[in-house]
Structure formats: C-alpha cells, structure tokens
Design a protein around this motif. Structure first.
Motif, short mmCIF file in Angstrom:
data_model
loop_
_atom_site.label_atom_id
_atom_site.label_comp_id
_atom_site.label_asym_id
_atom_site.label_seq_id
_atom_site.Cartn_x
_atom_site.Cartn_y
_atom_site.Cartn_z
N CYS A 1 -1.36 0.06 -0.11
CA CYS A 1 -0.32 -0.80 -0.66
C CYS A 1 -0.92 -2.19 -0.90
O CYS A 1 -1.65 -2.70 -0.06
N LEU A 2 -0.59 -2.78 -2.03
CA LEU A 2 -1.10 -4.11 -2.36
C LEU A 2 -0.15 -5.22 -1.95
O LEU A 2 -0.55 -6.37 -1.84
N ASN A 3 1.12 -4.90 -1.72
CA ASN A 3 2.12 -5.90 -1.37
C ASN A 3 2.10 -6.26 0.11
O ASN A 3 2.41 -7.38 0.48
N VAL A 4 1.76 -5.29 0.95
CA VAL A 4 1.65 -5.49 2.39
C VAL A 4 0.43 -4.72 2.87
O VAL A 4 -0.07 -3.83 2.19
N ASP A 5 -0.05 -5.05 4.05
CA ASP A 5 -1.26 -4.43 4.57
C ASP A 5 -0.95 -3.09 5.23
O ASP A 5 -0.92 -2.98 6.47
N VAL A 6 -0.67 -2.10 4.41
CA VAL A 6 -0.34 -0.75 4.88
C VAL A 6 -1.06 0.25 4.00
O VAL A 6 -1.13 0.09 2.78
N SER A 7 -1.61 1.27 4.61
CA SER A 7 -2.24 2.35 3.85
C SER A 7 -1.91 3.67 4.52
O SER A 7 -1.48 3.72 5.67
N SER A 8 -2.13 4.75 3.79
CA SER A 8 -1.91 6.09 4.31
C SER A 8 -2.78 7.05 3.51
O SER A 8 -3.53 6.62 2.63
N PHE A 9 -2.68 8.33 3.80
CA PHE A 9 -3.53 9.29 3.12
C PHE A 9 -2.85 10.64 3.02
O PHE A 9 -1.83 10.88 3.65
N GLY A 10 -3.43 11.52 2.21
CA GLY A 10 -2.94 12.88 2.07
C GLY A 10 -3.99 13.76 1.43
O GLY A 10 -4.99 13.27 0.90
N GLU A 11 -3.75 15.04 1.46
CA GLU A 11 -4.70 15.99 0.86
C GLU A 11 -4.59 16.01 -0.66
O GLU A 11 -5.52 16.44 -1.33
N THR A 12 -3.45 15.53 -1.20
CA THR A 12 -3.26 15.43 -2.64
C THR A 12 -2.80 14.01 -2.95
O THR A 12 -2.37 13.27 -2.06
N VAL A 13 -2.86 13.63 -4.22
CA VAL A 13 -2.38 12.31 -4.63
C VAL A 13 -0.90 12.18 -4.30
O VAL A 13 -0.46 11.16 -3.76
N GLU A 14 -0.13 13.19 -4.61
CA GLU A 14 1.30 13.16 -4.36
C GLU A 14 1.61 13.01 -2.88
O GLU A 14 2.52 12.27 -2.49
N LYS B 1 3.33 -1.87 -5.21
CA LYS B 1 2.17 -1.54 -6.05
C LYS B 1 1.11 -0.99 -5.10
O LYS B 1 0.97 -1.47 -3.97
N PHE B 2 0.38 0.00 -5.55
CA PHE B 2 -0.63 0.59 -4.68
C PHE B 2 -1.80 1.11 -5.51
O PHE B 2 -1.68 1.30 -6.72
N CYS B 3 -2.90 1.33 -4.84
CA CYS B 3 -4.04 1.98 -5.47
C CYS B 3 -4.37 3.22 -4.64
O CYS B 3 -4.05 3.29 -3.46
N ILE B 4 -4.99 4.17 -5.29
CA ILE B 4 -5.37 5.42 -4.63
C ILE B 4 -6.84 5.66 -4.91
O ILE B 4 -7.29 5.50 -6.03
N TYR B 5 -7.56 6.03 -3.87
CA TYR B 5 -8.96 6.39 -4.04
C TYR B 5 -9.29 7.59 -3.17
O TYR B 5 -8.59 7.90 -2.21
N LYS B 6 -10.33 8.28 -3.55
CA LYS B 6 -10.75 9.50 -2.85
C LYS B 6 -11.74 9.12 -1.76
O LYS B 6 -12.72 8.42 -2.01
N GLU B 7 -11.43 9.52 -0.55
CA GLU B 7 -12.35 9.39 0.59
C GLU B 7 -12.39 10.78 1.21
O GLU B 7 -11.58 11.10 2.08
N PRO B 8 -13.31 11.63 0.70
CA PRO B 8 -13.29 13.05 1.05
C PRO B 8 -13.10 13.29 2.54
O PRO B 8 -13.71 12.59 3.35
N PRO B 9 -12.23 14.23 2.85
CA PRO B 9 -11.53 15.16 1.95
C PRO B 9 -10.14 14.67 1.54
O PRO B 9 -9.36 15.45 1.00
N TYR B 10 -9.80 13.41 1.77
CA TYR B 10 -8.45 12.91 1.53
C TYR B 10 -8.37 11.93 0.37
O TYR B 10 -9.37 11.37 -0.05
N TYR B 11 -7.14 11.72 -0.08
CA TYR B 11 -6.82 10.62 -0.99
C TYR B 11 -6.19 9.53 -0.14
O TYR B 11 -5.31 9.81 0.68
N VAL B 12 -6.65 8.31 -0.31
CA VAL B 12 -6.13 7.18 0.45
C VAL B 12 -5.28 6.34 -0.50
O VAL B 12 -5.71 6.00 -1.59
N ALA B 13 -4.07 6.00 -0.06
CA ALA B 13 -3.17 5.14 -0.82
C ALA B 13 -3.06 3.81 -0.08
O ALA B 13 -2.70 3.78 1.10
#
Length: 69
Positions: free
Chosen positions: A19-32, A5-17
């Motif tokens: 993860c809620l199950n483990v302490d891991v996150s990542s980002f991209g220029e698009t949601v996908e 399970k994850f949440c995504i939020y905008k932190e310009p200029p990127y989207y940050v994803a």
C-alpha cells in the motif's frame, strides 16, 4: 471509506502487494489473493489505529532504473 493505491511485485513464490497510502503490505499466491489480503490488512490497520496517518495520493507512476553501487 478510503481509496488506496498499491503496487504489486513478484517475490517468488508469492505476489507482494504494498500500500502506498499507509505502511502496510501483504502477499498471496496470486495477484487477486495479494490484493484481497492487502485490503483486509489495511482495514485491520485502520480498525486498530483509527487516527493513523493516511497519505492522499492522486497519481501513481511505475518505473524501473539501474543504480550503481
């Protein structure tokens, strides 16, 4: 195979994803791109730490509120 399970939020200029199950996150220029990057990061996390703690999450709610401080 694990379901994440994850949440995504905008932190310009990127989207940050995040993860809620483990302490891991990542980002991209698009949601996908952020989602694909997060999946890869979580796979690497478990590959490098096979005994890592995984928190099962059945339901996710998203909210917004104001705090004073």
């Amino acid at each position: 195979m694990r379901t994440i399970k994850f949440c995504i939020y905008k932190e310009p200029p990127y989207y940050v994803a995040q993860c809620l199950n483990v302490d891991v996150s990542s980002f991209g220029e698009t949601v996908e791109e952020a989602i694909a990057s997060l999946k890869e990061a979580v796979e690497l996390y478990f590959e490098n730490s096979p005994a890592a703690e995984y928190q099962q999450i059945d339901e996710v709610l998203v909210g917004e509120g104001v705090v004073h401080g």
